[in-house]
Design a protein around this motif. Structure first.
Motif, mmCIF file in Angstrom:
data_model
loop_
_atom_site.group_PDB
_atom_site.id
_atom_site.type_symbol
_atom_site.label_atom_id
_atom_site.label_comp_id
_atom_site.label_asym_id
_atom_site.label_seq_id
_atom_site.Cartn_x
_atom_site.Cartn_y
_atom_site.Cartn_z
ATOM 1 N N TYR A 260 0.945 -1.263 -0.102
ATOM 2 C CA TYR A 260 0.062 -0.048 -0.029
ATOM 3 C C TYR A 260 0.653 1.255 -0.039
ATOM 4 C CZ TYR A 260 -3.485 3.381 1.389
ATOM 5 O OH TYR A 260 -4.057 4.675 1.656
ATOM 6 N N ALA A 261 1.887 1.271 0.822
ATOM 7 C CA ALA A 261 2.760 2.485 0.873
ATOM 8 C C ALA A 261 3.444 2.730 -0.416
ATOM 9 C CB ALA A 261 3.636 2.239 1.832
ATOM 10 N N ASP A 262 3.673 1.940 -1.324
ATOM 11 C CA ASP A 262 4.195 2.050 -2.620
ATOM 12 C C ASP A 262 3.406 2.390 -3.720
ATOM 13 O OD1 ASP A 262 6.793 1.155 -1.218
ATOM 14 O OD2 ASP A 262 6.385 -0.836 -1.517
ATOM 15 N N LEU A 263 2.211 1.979 -3.727
ATOM 16 C CA LEU A 263 1.311 2.286 -4.591
ATOM 17 C C LEU A 263 0.628 3.725 -4.787
ATOM 18 C CD1 LEU A 263 -0.759 -1.174 -4.491
ATOM 19 C CD2 LEU A 263 0.751 -0.698 -6.232
ATOM 20 N N PRO A 264 0.492 3.966 -6.158
ATOM 21 C CA PRO A 264 0.087 5.290 -6.222
ATOM 22 C C PRO A 264 -1.503 5.408 -5.349
ATOM 23 C CG PRO A 264 0.570 4.657 -8.445
ATOM 24 C CD PRO A 264 0.837 3.488 -7.380
#
Length: 309
Positions: free
Chosen positions: A144-148
């Motif tokens: 989640y922290a890496d996705l746009p």
């Protein structure tokens, strides 16, 4: 062990056994057809009933369109890819002599959601909307922290805001007519809070819970709701860029884990009005059963070994 403890142990075992049997029982293939596939009623003008299907350009949505056209439904087909929708609609008109209307819309867009909702409300008020199939959806791969964030917000619109808005538009007419069916396409992922699929699995769990709650509200109204929870299905879902980029390949999973879209839809339509939660395939029901009882730490440990994330 006290008598009270034994009593609760026996009750828990009985409930667990009953739940397991319910999940692992065979499909509805031996039962009479669902009332939505046998003697379907038209609107006040005697014309055929209408089914509105979102995400209809491919996969499970297209399979719903094909099977409902075969059953004599007129269709409103909704998806982003107008060319694909038009080709499908033309084919179904020729094969089954039904009406098929194309509505190209992006359900990640609030204005497009309202545009489709207006159509659903009009058809429902005319007394012809027999089925609403909320099938549109997509997946992302990654933490989640890496996705746009925009992609996660789009998922909330497509998976939650659009189905809720369309159900709200369709229900008044269905309730006045005392007839109608709503299928919300969730997923076996809704039984698992999985790393790398945080938003996806959460939205699917919401659809399951919402469908069960809504069905309780509609009891005795003549309108029924179903949460359809397919597992791995042969479609374009896993061919999209996020899955290709992650290295996911169908052959990584044993063949018995996969179902055709046609088999998933047949199970769903046959169970509509009988089961609020439809999980096609004994292997998928077993997966859901494990999801209810297995420690999530263990599940995610196994998932991390198999997941590309």
């Amino acid at each position: 062990m006290s008598i009270v403890t034994r009593l609760f142990t026996w009750i828990g075992a009985a409930m667990g056994g009953a739940f397991a049997w319910k999940l692992l029982q065979p499909e509805f293939v031996q039962r009479s057809p669902s009332r939505f596939l046998a003697g379907a009623e038209g609107g006040r003008d005697g014309r055929p009933p209408i089914a509105l299907v979102t995400g209809a350009s491919a996969g499970i949505g297209a399979a719903f369109a094909r099977q409902l056209a075969r059953a004599g439904y007129d269709l409103v087909l909704v998806a982003r890819r107008k060319e694909r929708l038009t080709a499908l609609a033309d084919s179904l008109r020729q094969q089954h002599a039904i009406e098929a209307h194309v509505l190209d819309a992006d359900l990640a867009d609030s204005d497009d959601i309202e545009r489709v909702a207006d159509v659903a409300a009009d058809v429902s008020e005319a007394g012809r909307l027999d089925l609403l199939i909320n099938n549109a959806g997509f997946g992302t791969v990654g933490k989640y922290a890496d996705l746009p964030f925009e992609s996660q917000l789009d998922m909330l619109h497509v998976h939650l805001a659009a189905p809720m808005r369309l159900m709200r538009a369709a229900l008044p007419g269905m309730l006045r007519r005392r007839r109608g069916g709503i299928i919300n396409v969730a997923s076996t992922a809704g039984w698992y809070p999985l790393a790398g699929n945080a938003t996806y699995s959460a939205t699917k769990r919401y659809l399951i819970n919402f469908s069960e709650s809504l069905q309780a509200e509609l009891e005795g109204s003549g309108v029924c709701v179903q949460a359809l929870c397919p597992g791995f299905t042969y479609s374009e879902f896993h061919d999209r860029e996020p899955y290709r980029a992650s290295g996911f390949r169908r052959e990584q999973l044993p063949a018995f884990m996969w179902q055709t879209a046609e088999a998933v839809v047949a199970a769903s339509l046959n169970a509509l009005g009988r089961e609020v939660v439809c999980i096609p395939g004994a292997h998928n029901r077993l997966i859901a059963l494990v999801g209810n009882f297995a420690p999530m730490g263990l599940v995610n440990a196994v998932w991390r070994r198999a997941s590309p994330v």
